[in-house]
Design a protein around this motif. Structure first.
Motif, PDB file in Angstrom:
ATOM      1  N   ASP A 235     -13.648   2.070  -2.051  1.00 27.25           N
ATOM      2  CA  ASP A 235     -12.832   3.216  -1.613  1.00 27.25           C
ATOM      3  C   ASP A 235     -11.787   3.655  -2.635  1.00 27.25           C
TER       4      ASP A 235
ATOM      5  N   ARG B  29     -13.988  -1.963   1.076  1.00 23.37           N
ATOM      6  CA  ARG B  29     -12.694  -2.441   0.567  1.00 23.37           C
ATOM      7  C   ARG B  29     -12.922  -3.811  -0.096  1.00 23.37           C
TER       8      ARG B  29
ATOM      9  N   ARG C 263     -12.648   3.831  15.423  1.00 22.43           N
ATOM     10  CA  ARG C 263     -12.239   5.167  14.980  1.00 22.43           C
ATOM     11  C   ARG C 263     -13.453   6.010  14.569  1.00 22.43           C
TER      12      ARG C 263
ATOM     13  N   HIS D 135     -10.555  -1.655  14.544  1.00 28.75           N
ATOM     14  CA  HIS D 135     -10.005  -0.304  14.598  1.00 28.75           C
ATOM     15  C   HIS D 135     -10.861   0.675  13.788  1.00 28.75           C
TER      16      HIS D 135
ATOM     17  N   LEU E  18      -5.359 -10.212  11.469  1.00 25.80           N
ATOM     18  CA  LEU E  18      -5.145  -8.767  11.319  1.00 25.80           C
ATOM     19  C   LEU E  18      -6.330  -8.087  10.648  1.00 25.80           C
TER      20      LEU E  18
ATOM     21  N   THR F 136      -8.531  -7.217  13.580  1.00 21.70           N
ATOM     22  CA  THR F 136      -8.096  -6.037  14.349  1.00 21.70           C
ATOM     23  C   THR F 136      -8.295  -4.770  13.510  1.00 21.70           C
ATOM     24  N   TYR F 137      -8.147  -4.927  12.194  1.00 20.27           N
ATOM     25  CA  TYR F 137      -8.347  -3.780  11.304  1.00 20.27           C
ATOM     26  C   TYR F 137      -9.801  -3.308  11.353  1.00 20.27           C
TER      27      TYR F 137
ATOM     28  N   SER G  48     -19.937   7.574  -5.062  1.00 20.41           N
ATOM     29  CA  SER G  48     -20.766   6.806  -4.140  1.00 20.41           C
ATOM     30  C   SER G  48     -22.118   7.505  -3.971  1.00 20.41           C
TER      31      SER G  48
ATOM     32  N   HIS H  14       0.824  -1.180   0.000  1.00 20.21           N
ATOM     33  CA  HIS H  14       0.000   0.000   0.000  1.00 20.21           C
ATOM     34  C   HIS H  14       0.875   1.253   0.000  1.00 20.21           C
TER      35      HIS H  14
ATOM     36  N   LEU I 273     -21.465   9.161   1.967  1.00 23.34           N
ATOM     37  CA  LEU I 273     -22.391   9.156   3.094  1.00 23.34           C
ATOM     38  C   LEU I 273     -21.895   9.940   4.313  1.00 23.34           C
TER      39      LEU I 273
HETATM   40  C1  LIG Z   1     -21.087   4.815   1.035  1.00 22.77           C
HETATM   41  C2  LIG Z   1     -20.577   6.122   0.672  1.00 22.77           C
HETATM   42  O1  LIG Z   1     -21.340   6.927   0.211  1.00 22.77           O
HETATM   43  S1  LIG Z   1     -18.963   6.533   0.791  1.00 22.77           S
HETATM   44  C3  LIG Z   1     -18.022   5.422   1.701  1.00 22.77           C
HETATM   45  C4  LIG Z   1     -16.636   5.829   1.545  1.00 22.77           C
HETATM   46  N1  LIG Z   1     -15.739   5.153   2.367  1.00 22.77           N
HETATM   47  C5  LIG Z   1     -15.507   5.516   3.638  1.00 22.77           C
HETATM   48  O2  LIG Z   1     -16.175   6.283   4.279  1.00 22.77           O
HETATM   49  C6  LIG Z   1     -14.299   4.900   4.245  1.00 22.77           C
HETATM   50  C7  LIG Z   1     -13.375   5.969   4.542  1.00 22.77           C
HETATM   51  N2  LIG Z   1     -12.034   5.435   4.479  1.00 22.77           N
HETATM   52  C8  LIG Z   1     -11.070   6.049   5.107  1.00 22.77           C
HETATM   53  O3  LIG Z   1     -11.290   7.003   5.809  1.00 22.77           O
HETATM   54  C9  LIG Z   1      -9.677   5.515   4.927  1.00 22.77           C
HETATM   55  O4  LIG Z   1      -8.974   5.818   6.080  1.00 22.77           O
HETATM   56  C10 LIG Z   1      -8.976   6.148   3.721  1.00 22.77           C
HETATM   57  C11 LIG Z   1      -9.646   5.640   2.438  1.00 22.77           C
HETATM   58  C12 LIG Z   1      -9.031   7.653   3.755  1.00 22.77           C
HETATM   59  C13 LIG Z   1      -7.504   5.772   3.711  1.00 22.77           C
HETATM   60  O5  LIG Z   1      -7.382   4.373   3.631  1.00 22.77           O
HETATM   61  P1  LIG Z   1      -5.989   3.678   3.985  1.00 22.77           P
HETATM   62  O6  LIG Z   1      -4.875   4.628   3.696  1.00 22.77           O
HETATM   63  O7  LIG Z   1      -5.947   2.368   3.293  1.00 22.77           O
HETATM   64  O8  LIG Z   1      -6.035   3.518   5.542  1.00 22.77           O
HETATM   65  P2  LIG Z   1      -7.041   2.655   6.378  1.00 22.77           P
HETATM   66  O9  LIG Z   1      -8.013   3.581   7.004  1.00 22.77           O
HETATM   67  O10 LIG Z   1      -7.567   1.505   5.631  1.00 22.77           O
HETATM   68  O11 LIG Z   1      -6.072   2.106   7.512  1.00 22.77           O
HETATM   69  C14 LIG Z   1      -5.289   2.944   8.301  1.00 22.77           C
HETATM   70  C15 LIG Z   1      -5.659   2.841   9.750  1.00 22.77           C
HETATM   71  O12 LIG Z   1      -5.899   1.489  10.117  1.00 22.77           O
HETATM   72  C16 LIG Z   1      -4.953   1.064  11.102  1.00 22.77           C
HETATM   73  N3  LIG Z   1      -4.644  -0.326  10.801  1.00 22.77           N
HETATM   74  C17 LIG Z   1      -4.100  -0.808   9.666  1.00 22.77           C
HETATM   75  N4  LIG Z   1      -4.014  -2.158   9.765  1.00 22.77           N
HETATM   76  C18 LIG Z   1      -4.527  -2.500  10.959  1.00 22.77           C
HETATM   77  C19 LIG Z   1      -4.711  -3.736  11.625  1.00 22.77           C
HETATM   78  N5  LIG Z   1      -4.385  -4.910  11.063  1.00 22.77           N
HETATM   79  N6  LIG Z   1      -5.269  -3.731  12.857  1.00 22.77           N
HETATM   80  C20 LIG Z   1      -5.627  -2.563  13.436  1.00 22.77           C
HETATM   81  N7  LIG Z   1      -5.475  -1.361  12.857  1.00 22.77           N
HETATM   82  C21 LIG Z   1      -4.925  -1.339  11.618  1.00 22.77           C
HETATM   83  C22 LIG Z   1      -3.774   1.990  10.926  1.00 22.77           C
HETATM   84  O13 LIG Z   1      -3.014   2.063  12.118  1.00 22.77           O
HETATM   85  C23 LIG Z   1      -4.484   3.296  10.625  1.00 22.77           C
HETATM   86  O14 LIG Z   1      -5.030   3.810  11.805  1.00 22.77           O
HETATM   87  P3  LIG Z   1      -5.320   5.422  11.978  1.00 22.77           P
HETATM   88  O15 LIG Z   1      -6.092   5.858  10.760  1.00 22.77           O
HETATM   89  O16 LIG Z   1      -6.106   5.517  13.228  1.00 22.77           O
HETATM   90  O17 LIG Z   1      -3.970   6.065  12.025  1.00 22.77           O
END
Ligand SMILES: CC(=O)SCCNC(=O)CCNC(=O)[C@H](O)C(C)(C)COP(=O)(O)OP(=O)(O)OC[C@H]1O[C@@H](n2cnc3c(N)ncnc32)[C@H](O)[C@@H]1OP(=O)(O)O
Length: 582
Positions: free
Chosen positions: A564, A363, A409, A405, A398, A401-402, A286, A30, A182
């Motif tokens: 996403d 995702r 969050r 999280h 993982l 846990t993801y 979306s 990533h 949303l």
């Molecule tokens: C339906 C509609 O109309 S729209 C829907 C649109 N989608 C959303 O709303 C989802 C929004 N997505 C986000 O906000 C995402 O954070 C994005 C797209 C901005 C960025 O994605 P990515 O860069 O891949 O980060 P992603 O959020 O997946 O993961 C990062 C976080 O997960 C944590 N993490 C990653 N792997 C793990 C794991 N295995 N266990 C626990 N935590 C984890 C990271 O520490 C990080 O935490 P932090 O954000 O608190 O610092």
């Protein structure tokens, strides 16, 4: 000036039939820097994650409170009794309240989430602090109520929160309206409203896409983004004061059911105030893509180009089912309290679980295979301590846990009722001719004196902001035969047209989208999207073409990021938008 990002190479302009890009070519690992730090050593496990043994969170005991009559459609004011008593529901029960907050705080400390703990001062609604609009948000106040599609009662004068980037040119022809998904606020990018002097530098949700020289170039365009009607970041929604202006309590589930078309009609009121007669483009992903299509339908003469990314012309039942599951878990949290939780503890657990389900739809499995594999937390702990690994019942893979999280969050940063109302509005979205005709029939009968909700067969001059044409005043009845005839016409045309979509709804969707036939359209889909599957993108693009639109650009992306992708793939999604807008 930094060089413009190159146009994506993996994209194909759709000929007939649509050319499908080759499967997933997304680079992995990533590319996001903050993920790079998420290695598999136990030490890198986020501190926010509970360590074993995992004890189930204690549910804070809430004081008994009067249950308002459940009234999710907002028809009538059955829950109205709540308004005067709800803020007093904690009164005389200070100890119980303290105990509940203490328990919540203890639980949050256990999982290291103390920064998110409710910071409410005594007597103040705790949930409020968590979803405030960005500080530089502007507010549009409507001049009147908004007649709604699903409610016999109009929404009293409402407000729409918005931000802008770039400068409106002298003939007001360079405005782009961005529609959010949303849960997003109007904060698309940093330095809104006045780029030169704005000191508000918090990155927005499309930070890499919108700005000087970026895909949506704010040196060239005046970009507007609103928080959607029904949202919780400054626009009127279920968490807004009720009765309006009273400020004593909130609408909660007395808020009327919304349609995507209500949201876009509210946006038209803002465009009127800004003096923008015609948008250069209406852009959304979306749920935002649904709004983008809706606006082009309601006011075709006001939309220069329409962009729909990972959206749909009619909500598919896979998505409807997934959103229903989210609402179900949320509504079964006792703290949801039929939507009347604003004076108490918000439905943290329900929101967390709902977000976990949502994340599964945002995702994709293939991404998680690459990103996490079958690795487990217990494996890491064991290898660090030189012990044999013993899998645990609590989140261990993982991916578990993801998801945990992601849920954690999100759960206190968004209003649960907004989630419910907007997710339902997405489900109800259907641009097929029979569905639009039946909406028009209902609206035009309830509001005979207002500008009409147009029929799919109406010319652009019939729209939601011009006076009702005299020809319509005599009868508000929809001619069902005419609708069927139009669908049949499209069906006959579809025999000569070679669609990529196998949708049986193509003719009725084409009949519904006829009003968009002269608007250049970009439809972009992603093969790994399980929420708005690629079949729905083909259906939309084909329906537009079948409706006579000869300016449809269709891109289908590979990659593993699923729904996403629109937030992550700056090169391909951003490149496609940039190419289409220029
Ligand atoms: C339906 C509609 O109309 S729209 C829907 C649109 N989608 C959303 O709303 C989802 C929004 N997505 C986000 O906000 C995402 O954070 C994005 C797209 C901005 C960025 O994605 P990515 O860069 O891949 O980060 P992603 O959020 O997946 O993961 C990062 C976080 O997960 C944590 N993490 C990653 N792997 C793990 C794991 N295995 N266990 C626990 N935590 C984890 C990271 O520490 C990080 O935490 P932090 O954000 O608190 O610092």
């Amino acid at each position: 000036m930094p060089p413009k990002p190159p146009l994506p190479r993996s994209l194909h302009l759709t000929a007939k039939p649509a050319v499908i890009s080759s499967p997933a070519k997304t680079k992995f690992p990533h590319p996001k820097p903050h993920l790079a730090r998420y290695h598999l050593e136990a030490s890198s496990v986020p501190s926010t994650f509970p360590t074993p043994p995992f004890s189930p969170p204690a549910s804070p005991k809430l004081p008994a409170r009067r249950q308002p009559a459940f009234n999710p459609g907002g028809f009538g004011l059955a829950g109205g009794q709540q308004s005067s008593s709800s803020s007093g529901s904690w009164k005389g029960k200070g100890k119980e309240k303290e105990r509940a907050i203490d328990e919540l705080r203890k639980r949050d400390e256990e999982i290291g989430r103390d920064e998110m703990i409710i910071e409410g001062k005594e007597g103040k609604e705790e949930a409020e602090a968590c979803y405030v609009p960005p500080p530089n948000t502007l507010i549009h106040h409507s001049t009147g109520p908004l007649a709604l599609l699903y409610s016999p009662e109009p929404l009293p004068p409402f407000q729409i929160a918005y931000e802008t980037w770039g400068t409106l040119n002298s003939d007001r022809s360079n405005a782009i309206l961005l529609h959010t998904g949303l849960s997003a606020s109007s904060h698309v990018a940093s330095r809104g409203n006045d780029v030169s002097s704005s000191t508000y530098t918090k990155p927005g949700w499309w930070e890499e896409f919108v700005g000087p020289s970026k895909s949506i170039d704010t040196d060239k365009f005046f970009v507007i983004c609103t928080n959607v009607l029904g949202g919780c970041f400054g626009s009127t929604g279920p968490s807004s004061p009720y009765p309006p202006g009273d400020g004593q309590t909130r609408w909660a589930t007395r808020f009327p059911l919304l349609s995507i078309h209500d949201m876009t009609r509210a946006q038209l009121s803002l465009l009127d105030e800004l003096g923008i007669d015609k948008l250069y483009a209406s852009v959304g992903s979306s749920m935002g893509g649904q709004q983008s299509l809706s606006l082009a339908y309601l006011a075709p003469e006001r939309v220069g180009r329409v962009v729909s990314i990972s959206a749909t012309g009619r909500s598919g039942l896979g998505g409807v089912g997934m959103r229903y599951a989210q609402r179900s878990v949320l509504m079964s949290d006792p703290n949801w309290n039929r939507g009347f939780y604003y004076d108490g503890v918000p439905p943290h657990t329900g929101m967390k679980l709902a977000r976990q389900i949502a994340t599964i739809t945002y995702r994709s499995g293939p991404e998680w295979e690459q990103r996490f594999g079958r690795r487990m937390l217990s494996e890491q702990v064991a290898s660090q301590q030189g012990e044999t690994e013993i899998p645990r019942l609590s989140p261990d893979f993982l991916i578990e846990t993801y998801l945990d999280h992601q849920g954690e969050r999100f759960c206190l940063t968004y209003d649960a009722n907004s989630m419910i109302y907007l997710s339902k509005a997405m489900d109800l979205f259907d641009m097929t001719a029979p569905a639009l005709s039946s909406l028009a029939k209902r609206f035009n009968a309830v509001y005979p004196d207002l500008p009409p909700f147009p029929l799919p067969s109406d010319p652009p001059s019939v729209n939601v902001y011009s006076p009702r044409p005299p020809s319509m005043s005599e009868s508000t009845d929809v001619d069902a035969d005419a609708v069927l005839k139009e669908v049949e016409k499209q069906k006959a045309k579809s025999d000569r047209f070679i669609p990529t979509s196998k949708s049986p709804h193509l003719p009725e969707l084409a009949a519904g989208l006829k009003r968009l036939k002269d608007i250049p359209a970009l439809v972009l889909g992603v093969q790994s999207d399980v929420l708005f599957p690629v079949e729905q993108q083909r259906e939309l693009a084909d329906a537009l073409k079948l409706a006579g639109n000869e300016q449809v650009t269709y891109y289908e992306l590979g990659g593993v990021w699923g729904h996403d992708t629109f937030l992550l793939d700056v090169q391909n999604v951003g490149g496609a938008i940039r190419g289409f807008l220029h």
